[in-house]
Write a protein that holds these residues in place. Structure first.
Motif, PDB file in Angstrom:
ATOM      1  N   ASN A  91      45.599 105.574  50.207  1.00  0.00           N
ATOM      2  CA  ASN A  91      46.403 105.783  49.003  1.00  0.00           C
ATOM      3  C   ASN A  91      45.566 106.301  47.843  1.00  0.00           C
ATOM      4  O   ASN A  91      46.049 107.065  47.020  1.00  0.00           O
ATOM      5  N   ARG A 138      51.410 104.239  42.839  1.00  0.00           N
ATOM      6  CA  ARG A 138      52.324 103.471  43.689  1.00  0.00           C
ATOM      7  C   ARG A 138      51.835 103.432  45.127  1.00  0.00           C
ATOM      8  O   ARG A 138      51.198 104.376  45.609  1.00  0.00           O
ATOM      9  N   ALA A 140      53.721 102.432  49.004  1.00  0.00           N
ATOM     10  CA  ALA A 140      55.075 102.371  49.553  1.00  0.00           C
ATOM     11  C   ALA A 140      55.103 101.543  50.832  1.00  0.00           C
ATOM     12  O   ALA A 140      54.141 101.517  51.604  1.00  0.00           O
ATOM     13  N   PHE A 187      58.443  99.909  46.597  1.00  0.00           N
ATOM     14  CA  PHE A 187      57.214 100.316  45.930  1.00  0.00           C
ATOM     15  C   PHE A 187      56.511  99.138  45.266  1.00  0.00           C
ATOM     16  O   PHE A 187      57.130  98.144  44.887  1.00  0.00           O
ATOM     17  N   ASP A 381      62.896  93.521  46.783  1.00  0.00           N
ATOM     18  CA  ASP A 381      62.324  94.685  47.460  1.00  0.00           C
ATOM     19  C   ASP A 381      62.505  94.621  48.968  1.00  0.00           C
ATOM     20  O   ASP A 381      62.047  95.510  49.684  1.00  0.00           O
ATOM     21  N   ASP A 410      57.500  97.514  40.731  1.00  0.00           N
ATOM     22  CA  ASP A 410      57.535  98.887  41.222  1.00  0.00           C
ATOM     23  C   ASP A 410      57.342  99.918  40.124  1.00  0.00           C
ATOM     24  O   ASP A 410      57.447 101.119  40.372  1.00  0.00           O
TER      25      ASP A 410
END
Length: 461
Positions: A91, A138, A140, A187, A381, A410
């Motif tokens: 990421n 972010r 995921a 997220f 979430d 998020d």
């Protein structure tokens, strides 16, 4: 109209123009005042420094850890980065990329570095639709399995395919556009790490005693705090102690938190996580674990792994620096308690008898009980982590809120009023109603001036 009367009207209009500059010319009645989020402080705080009481050796460890935390990784350790092991899926390429604002160790910066990173060194990544230059950093997750990928786990945004330091590696990114069309994305944004050593040093007994305190008032307000059959909230499945880090309090210790981030966010294997997340043969360029104890080091400090060094940097970070007190902040603090927010956002817990003197028996003004609470379908979430269900989150520590741009787990909003409103929610067939409903209702019944005092208090933390 008499001259005296005309003069009074003119003076009144002049004063209104000064007090309410948004009024149209000629207006004589000011618009009703509406409480609003004053926003993050204009001049960033000095958070990100070490505890002032650090002894010489610990201060050197802090400096070494600061370097590791901020150091970008490449696939094979080539310039300009010196640390190897990036990917094959990742990421970001450093801890400091996520934890950047207001200083190293914080949270998501105003400009998202993931956009530039996607194509660095010739990488062929597509920027996912939920990543933007002016949006939060972010990660995921899928809510349910897709394209052979498991749900719940982090779905790394990028691969090293196409990079100049990863010849012959070809990997596909997860199909995030399809996931978005199926409403299959959840997220998270980075949690700030300032004062994490103090949070780690709080005894389980202090957390559990606070959970039981003021129980009648909490029960009457619908606040429970998640506990399992043994009466312990969010217990670690191995030793049954209280976990406390991460959005769902799913991680027990700082070192485990950092090691997981090395492994999942950067794709770097460690002594704690020695296997690659992606084991495609054509995309493996280094021996594992990539961050390990240096047996041939010249000094004991040099022998420490990068994970240990980065963990010590986090552990030695001083807590956030609040804004100077004002009458409005003091008033807002009192109202914050009166409406019931402090029943979950506990203003202060105390550390125990830990090894480091600067962490021992200290007040921790974190504004969190570190427990799990049902937050309703609107914030849910749909991700299960440890004992935490899809609608449960750790009470987010509010200290340092004065420096944060993006809010909630998020990063869906920058507006504190919207974040407070999102805490309320009716139950549905999946999840019960939010435990914050009564407190939000009390906040909504405040006058606009009193709401503003609460918002000023929160943005002063």
């Amino acid at each position: 109209m008499s001259f005296a009367r005309a003069s009074q009207v003119a003076v009144a209009g002049f004063l209104l123009a000064i007090l309410f500059p948004w009024m149209e010319a000629g207006s004589q009645i000011a618009p009703p005042f509406k409480a609003h989020d004053p926003g993050a402080r204009k001049t960033p705080s000095r958070s990100g420094t070490a505890f002032k009481e650090l002894p010489h050796v610990e201060h050197q460890l802090f400096i070494d850890g600061h370097r590791v935390f901020n150091e970008a990784a490449s696939v094979q350790g080539t310039a300009p980065a010196t640390r190897s092991g990036l990917g094959p899926r990742f990421n970001l390429d450093s801890c400091g990329g996520c934890h950047a604002h207001p200083h190293l160790g914080g949270t998501s910066p105003l400009v998202n570095p993931q956009v530039e990173l996607a194509t660095r060194e010739g990488a062929t990544n597509e920027i996912p639709p939920f990543i933007a230059v002016d949006g939060p950093v972010r990660v995921a997750r899928f809510k349910f399995p897709q394209d052979g990928k498991q749900e719940d786990g982090v779905q790394a945004l990028f691969t090293i395919s196409g990079r100049s330091d990863a010849p012959g590696c070809f990997l596909q990114q997860p199909n995030f556009r399809r996931a978005a069309a199926l409403n299959n994305l959840s997220f998270r944004i980075p949690t700030p790490m300032f004062g994490a050593g103090l949070i780690e040093a709080i005894d389980d007994a202090a957390i559990l005693a606070n959970m039981r305190a003021d129980s009648a008032r909490k029960f009457a307000s619908g606040i429970r705090g998640r506990a399992n059959g043994a009466g312990r909230p969010n217990t670690n499945e191995h030793d049954h102690t209280v976990s406390r880090f991460g959005w769902k309090a799913q991680v027990k210790s700082i070192e485990l938190f950092v090691a997981q981030a090395f492994n999942v966010e950067q794709g770097i294997t460690t002594d704690l996580f020695p296997q690659e997340v992606e084991e495609a043969a054509a995309c493996r360029f280094t021996m594992t674990p990539e961050s390990t104890v240096h047996m041939d080091a010249g000094t004991p400090l040099d022998a420490l792994s990068d994970v240990v060094k980065a963990s010590l940097f986090v552990r030695f970070l001083a807590p956030p620096e609040p804004l100077p007190e004002t009458d409005s902040i003091v008033r807002g603090r009192g109202l914050f308690g009166e409406v019931g927010c402090a029943m979950c956002h506990t203003p202060m817990l105390r550390t125990g008898n830990v090894a480091h003197p600067f962490l021992r028996d200290q007040e921790v003004r974190l504004y969190s009980d570190l427990l799990l609470h049902n937050m309703g379908p609107g914030l849910a979430d749909d991700i299960t982590q440890g004992d935490a269900r899809g609608d449960e989150f750790r009470t987010a520590p509010l200290w340092g809120l004065s420096d944060r741009f993006f809010l909630l787990h998020d990063g869906r909003t920058k507006d504190l009023v919207e974040a407070i409103t999102a805490h309320a929610g009716r139950g549905d067939w999946r999840y019960p109603a939010s435990e914050a409903n009564e407190s939000v209702a009390r906040f909504n019944r405040l006058t606009e001036i009193d709401k503003q005092h609460v918002l000023n208090f929160l943005r002063g933390l």
